[in-house]
Design an enzyme around this catalytic site. Structure first.
Site, PDB file in Angstrom:
ATOM      1  N   GLN A  43      -8.691  -2.215  -2.450  1.00 29.43           N
ATOM      2  CA  GLN A  43      -8.437  -1.974  -1.144  1.00 29.43           C
ATOM      3  C   GLN A  43      -9.318  -1.355  -0.148  1.00 29.43           C
ATOM      4  O   GLN A  43      -9.145  -1.194   0.993  1.00 29.43           O
ATOM      5  CB  GLN A  43      -7.186  -0.675  -1.145  1.00 29.43           C
ATOM      6  CG  GLN A  43      -5.827  -1.597  -1.725  1.00 29.43           C
ATOM      7  CD  GLN A  43      -4.797  -0.533  -1.981  1.00 29.43           C
ATOM      8  OE1 GLN A  43      -4.532   0.165  -3.193  1.00 29.43           O
ATOM      9  NE2 GLN A  43      -3.913  -0.106  -0.980  1.00 29.43           N
ATOM     10  N   HIS A  63      -7.218 -15.532  -0.320  1.00 27.42           N
ATOM     11  CA  HIS A  63      -7.958 -16.592   0.116  1.00 27.42           C
ATOM     12  C   HIS A  63      -7.253 -18.024   0.177  1.00 27.42           C
ATOM     13  O   HIS A  63      -6.994 -18.864   1.182  1.00 27.42           O
ATOM     14  CB  HIS A  63      -9.177 -17.012  -0.618  1.00 27.42           C
ATOM     15  CG  HIS A  63      -9.994 -15.784  -0.556  1.00 27.42           C
ATOM     16  ND1 HIS A  63     -11.179 -15.500  -1.506  1.00 27.42           N
ATOM     17  CD2 HIS A  63     -10.162 -14.835   0.289  1.00 27.42           C
ATOM     18  CE1 HIS A  63     -11.794 -14.481  -1.034  1.00 27.42           C
ATOM     19  NE2 HIS A  63     -11.241 -14.091   0.029  1.00 27.42           N
ATOM     20  N   ASP A  76     -12.039  -8.811   1.575  1.00 25.75           N
ATOM     21  CA  ASP A  76     -13.303  -9.297   1.448  1.00 25.75           C
ATOM     22  C   ASP A  76     -14.300  -8.108   2.008  1.00 25.75           C
ATOM     23  O   ASP A  76     -15.345  -7.961   1.270  1.00 25.75           O
ATOM     24  CB  ASP A  76     -13.545 -10.279   2.265  1.00 25.75           C
ATOM     25  CG  ASP A  76     -13.100 -11.694   1.810  1.00 25.75           C
ATOM     26  OD1 ASP A  76     -12.213 -11.527   0.711  1.00 25.75           O
ATOM     27  OD2 ASP A  76     -12.991 -12.999   2.192  1.00 25.75           O
ATOM     28  N   ARG A 101      -9.330  10.191  -6.988  1.00 27.42           N
ATOM     29  CA  ARG A 101      -8.833   9.276  -7.766  1.00 27.42           C
ATOM     30  C   ARG A 101      -9.467   7.800  -7.070  1.00 27.42           C
ATOM     31  O   ARG A 101      -9.085   7.463  -5.889  1.00 27.42           O
ATOM     32  CB  ARG A 101      -7.205   8.989  -7.790  1.00 27.42           C
ATOM     33  CG  ARG A 101      -6.835   7.763  -8.730  1.00 27.42           C
ATOM     34  CD  ARG A 101      -5.419   8.009  -8.634  1.00 27.42           C
ATOM     35  NE  ARG A 101      -4.735   6.570  -9.489  1.00 27.42           N
ATOM     36  CZ  ARG A 101      -3.737   6.091  -9.196  1.00 27.42           C
ATOM     37  NH1 ARG A 101      -3.054   6.350  -8.245  1.00 27.42           N
ATOM     38  NH2 ARG A 101      -3.603   4.936  -9.793  1.00 27.42           N
ATOM     39  N   HIS A 146      -5.992  -1.361 -11.433  1.00 27.70           N
ATOM     40  CA  HIS A 146      -5.166  -1.349 -10.111  1.00 27.70           C
ATOM     41  C   HIS A 146      -4.747  -2.486  -9.689  1.00 27.70           C
ATOM     42  O   HIS A 146      -5.472  -2.950  -8.564  1.00 27.70           O
ATOM     43  CB  HIS A 146      -5.861  -0.210  -9.298  1.00 27.70           C
ATOM     44  CG  HIS A 146      -4.792   0.264  -8.196  1.00 27.70           C
ATOM     45  ND1 HIS A 146      -4.778   1.720  -7.956  1.00 27.70           N
ATOM     46  CD2 HIS A 146      -3.944  -0.149  -7.523  1.00 27.70           C
ATOM     47  CE1 HIS A 146      -4.003   1.953  -7.165  1.00 27.70           C
ATOM     48  NE2 HIS A 146      -3.258   0.662  -6.849  1.00 27.70           N
ATOM     49  N   ASN A 190      -2.143   1.303 -13.169  1.00 24.92           N
ATOM     50  CA  ASN A 190      -1.533   2.006 -12.214  1.00 24.92           C
ATOM     51  C   ASN A 190      -0.173   1.199 -11.787  1.00 24.92           C
ATOM     52  O   ASN A 190      -0.290  -0.022 -11.782  1.00 24.92           O
ATOM     53  CB  ASN A 190      -2.274   1.887 -10.821  1.00 24.92           C
ATOM     54  CG  ASN A 190      -1.602   2.396  -9.466  1.00 24.92           C
ATOM     55  OD1 ASN A 190      -1.408   3.488  -9.400  1.00 24.92           O
ATOM     56  ND2 ASN A 190      -1.156   1.045  -8.856  1.00 24.92           N
ATOM     57  N   GLU A 191       0.917   1.852 -11.801  1.00 23.97           N
ATOM     58  CA  GLU A 191       2.005   1.299 -11.234  1.00 23.97           C
ATOM     59  C   GLU A 191       2.518   0.095 -11.851  1.00 23.97           C
ATOM     60  O   GLU A 191       2.569  -0.999 -11.357  1.00 23.97           O
ATOM     61  CB  GLU A 191       2.237   1.210  -9.845  1.00 23.97           C
ATOM     62  CG  GLU A 191       2.231   2.648  -9.253  1.00 23.97           C
ATOM     63  CD  GLU A 191       2.579   2.374  -7.636  1.00 23.97           C
ATOM     64  OE1 GLU A 191       2.911   1.183  -7.059  1.00 23.97           O
ATOM     65  OE2 GLU A 191       2.294   3.284  -6.808  1.00 23.97           O
ATOM     66  N   ASN A 332       3.788   8.674  -8.777  1.00 28.37           N
ATOM     67  CA  ASN A 332       3.688   8.404  -7.168  1.00 28.37           C
ATOM     68  C   ASN A 332       5.015   8.351  -6.951  1.00 28.37           C
ATOM     69  O   ASN A 332       5.849   7.693  -7.207  1.00 28.37           O
ATOM     70  CB  ASN A 332       2.938   6.910  -7.275  1.00 28.37           C
ATOM     71  CG  ASN A 332       1.803   6.681  -7.790  1.00 28.37           C
ATOM     72  OD1 ASN A 332       1.043   7.874  -7.981  1.00 28.37           O
ATOM     73  ND2 ASN A 332       0.968   5.578  -7.944  1.00 28.37           N
ATOM     74  N   TYR A 334       6.995   8.201  -2.816  1.00 24.81           N
ATOM     75  CA  TYR A 334       6.965   8.043  -1.242  1.00 24.81           C
ATOM     76  C   TYR A 334       8.413   8.193  -0.629  1.00 24.81           C
ATOM     77  O   TYR A 334       8.352   8.965   0.378  1.00 24.81           O
ATOM     78  CB  TYR A 334       6.547   6.441  -1.049  1.00 24.81           C
ATOM     79  CG  TYR A 334       5.343   6.382  -1.415  1.00 24.81           C
ATOM     80  CD1 TYR A 334       3.999   6.360  -0.457  1.00 24.81           C
ATOM     81  CD2 TYR A 334       4.778   5.941  -2.402  1.00 24.81           C
ATOM     82  CE1 TYR A 334       2.975   6.230  -0.534  1.00 24.81           C
ATOM     83  CE2 TYR A 334       3.333   5.610  -3.040  1.00 24.81           C
ATOM     84  CZ  TYR A 334       2.550   6.035  -1.908  1.00 24.81           C
ATOM     85  OH  TYR A 334       1.006   5.769  -2.171  1.00 24.81           O
ATOM     86  N   GLU A 405      -0.146   9.818  -6.405  1.00 23.43           N
ATOM     87  CA  GLU A 405      -0.119   9.349  -4.992  1.00 23.43           C
ATOM     88  C   GLU A 405       1.170   9.732  -4.044  1.00 23.43           C
ATOM     89  O   GLU A 405       2.248  10.091  -4.590  1.00 23.43           O
ATOM     90  CB  GLU A 405       0.300   7.701  -4.831  1.00 23.43           C
ATOM     91  CG  GLU A 405      -1.104   6.947  -5.374  1.00 23.43           C
ATOM     92  CD  GLU A 405      -1.021   5.601  -5.237  1.00 23.43           C
ATOM     93  OE1 GLU A 405      -0.065   5.007  -4.484  1.00 23.43           O
ATOM     94  OE2 GLU A 405      -1.477   4.617  -6.049  1.00 23.43           O
TER      95      GLU A 405
END
Length: 504
Positions: A43, A63, A76, A101, A146, A190-191, A332, A334, A405
């Protein structure tokens, strides 16, 4: 980010409570509470094919199928943190972060995914980053995986191939060897639910496969084996000298009963929790899949004409391998939704197989709460984080938990510098965490804001800005500018307190 749990009426009071002395104490976090922020390699790093890095599934996915990304973009270049890591660390230091993290790009270290081809340039990059963090007295929390599986391993079947757990164990072993001197907190995966559902179920994330009724569970099985094997390698070979801790990060939407007096709605909340958090937490903390999931998937599989359950069966040896593989749990959170049951069981039995119908749970938004202007699934409902922490504490003997998160998406065009809605979101959630700590006795070690900087948000590309630091993606320099929330968060870290938080 997918299914979660907890109704309003079942918050628990755990036996060991942290004492308070005055009203002001009730608004401050425990001494030693860890404050920080989070990112992930794909990311933010960019440099997707630089200095020996191999191709991973997100490189390939963005891509080859750009239409799967809402703005047709990719990682990219992203925030170009590969080249700007020193600036990022300086900003973290300015904020006063105790912990940061980050994740390692598997294909930057092992271009083919295997340890017979180590890319020293990639190793050197992470050594420089970790050394820079240590020089600023910032504790690295390193996520080994991740979601960016090396493409050659995907071509071997990816997480549908249980042998990938051994490739992962070798990779983790190498990471502990190369970087363990600098790292005291590790996350294996992760997750896993997010990748196993969106990547192998709905097809909206890499690698884009669409069979959640079988593939999601096979992926979950393999990732649990990968986690457990790696935890045991660290525990046996590295922990005595490095003295670090290893955990996994789980996620869920939280759920409240649509009608808190309706038993069917309350049961739907619990089932959503089991299929979300319990799917991974139960094997790790208690051993084997949660019994409600075993029963539900077995019953539906038989009704749908399968000879065996679509849920893979752990051997007794595998149950023992996975059980107890934690030093802490990353959480995490949200947002929260209402949950209610899918009432027509016959319709479920006759439907196509899927993780969602296996759950037997419908959901809807809870009216009256602020909605993010860009991530339209995201509502500001702070009570949900307390409820989720309590559910985990009740079901798994109150393990050490770290909020890895929690965050808010602001304006999708630029990432507002005046991000007052994020400040409100963060303040409310921190207050809810304080209540979980002091009123409920939940064992929370720290809090990491998602995300530190604006970044590539998977299928949403750059349309959602979660950062507390703005990144100008129109500039080749990827200019960083702290938002108002950065300054607000800095003040909280400095004081270790909230100015306004009633204990109730």
């Amino acid at each position: 980010m997918i299914p979660g749990i907890k109704m309003k009426t079942s918050l628990i009071i755990l036996p060991i409570l942290i004492p308070w002395v005055s009203a002001n104490c009730k608004k401050c976090f425990p001494e030693g509470f860890l404050w920080g922020a989070a990112t992930s390699a794909y990311q933010i790093e960019g440099a997707w094919n630089s200095n020996g890095k191999g191709e991973n599934i997100w490189d390939w996915f963005t891509h080859s199928q750009p239409e799967k990304i809402s703005d047709g973009s990719n990682g990219d270049v992203a925030a170009d943190s590969y080249n700007k890591y020193q600036e990022d660390v300086e900003l973290l230091s300015e904020m006063g972060a105790h912990i940061y993290r980050l994740s390692l790009s598997w294909s930057r270290i092992l271009p083919n995914g295997t340890i017979n081809n180590i890319n020293q340039e990639g190793v050197n990059y992470y050594l420089r980053l970790l050394q820079e963090l240590r020089a600023k007295n910032i504790e690295p929390l390193v996520t080994i995986y991740h979601w960016d599986l090396p493409l050659p391993l995907h071509q071997l079947g990816g997480w549908l191939n249980p042998e990938i757990s051994d490739f992962f164990m070798d990779y983790a072993n190498l990471c502990f060897t190369l970087f363990g001197e600098y790292v005291k907190y590790w996350v294996t995966v992760n997750e896993p639910l997010t990748q196993c559902y969106f990547g192998y179920g709905s097809g909206t994330y890499a690698p884009g496969l669409t069979n959640s009724g079988t593939f999601t569970y096979i992926c979950a099985y393999t990732q649990l084996l990968a986690h457990a094997k790696s935890w045991r390698v660290y525990n046996e070979l590295f922990k005595p000298s490095q003295k670090g801790k290893v955990g996994i990060v789980l996620v869920n939407y939280w759920y409240q009963a649509l009608n808190s007096t309706n038993e069917a709605d309350i049961e739907a909340v619990e089932m959503a929790a089991q299929f979300g958090l319990g799917l991974f937490a139960h094997p790790i903390f208690k051993g084997n899949w949660p019994q409600p999931i075993i029963n539900r998937v077995r019953h539906l599989s038989a009704a749908q004409g399968f000879n065996t359950s679509r849920l893979p069966e752990f051997t007794q040896e595998e149950v023992e391998l996975i059980k107890g593989t934690y030093d802490f749990l990353g959480v995490n959170y949200y947002t929260t939704y209402y949950a209610f049951p899918i009432n027509n069981l016959e319709a479920i039995e006759n439907s196509s197989t899927s993780y969602i119908t296996d759950r037997g749970v419908n959901s809807t938004f809870i009216p009256g709460y602020p909605q993010s202007p860009s991530a339209t699934w995201l509502y500001d409902i702070p009570s949900g984080i307390r409820e989720m922490l309590n559910w985990l504490a009740k079901n798994y003997d109150n393990p050490p938990m770290l909020i890895t998160e929690n965050g808010w998406a602001d304006n999708n065009e630029v990432g507002d510098l005046d991000d007052s809605e994020r400040i409100t979101y963060v303040e409310g959630h921190l207050c809810s965490i304080l209540r979980a700590i002091y009123l409920d006795g939940v064992n929370v070690l720290g809090y990491l804001q998602w995300s530190f900087i604006d970044n590539f948000e998977w299928k949403d590309g750059y349309e959602n800005k979660f950062g507390i630091v703005q990144v100008d993606f129109e500039s080749t320099n990827r200019t960083r500018t702290p938002k108002d929330s950065f300054k607000f968060y800095k003040d909280i870290i400095s004081s270790n307190c909230l100015a306004h938080c009633a204990m109730r």
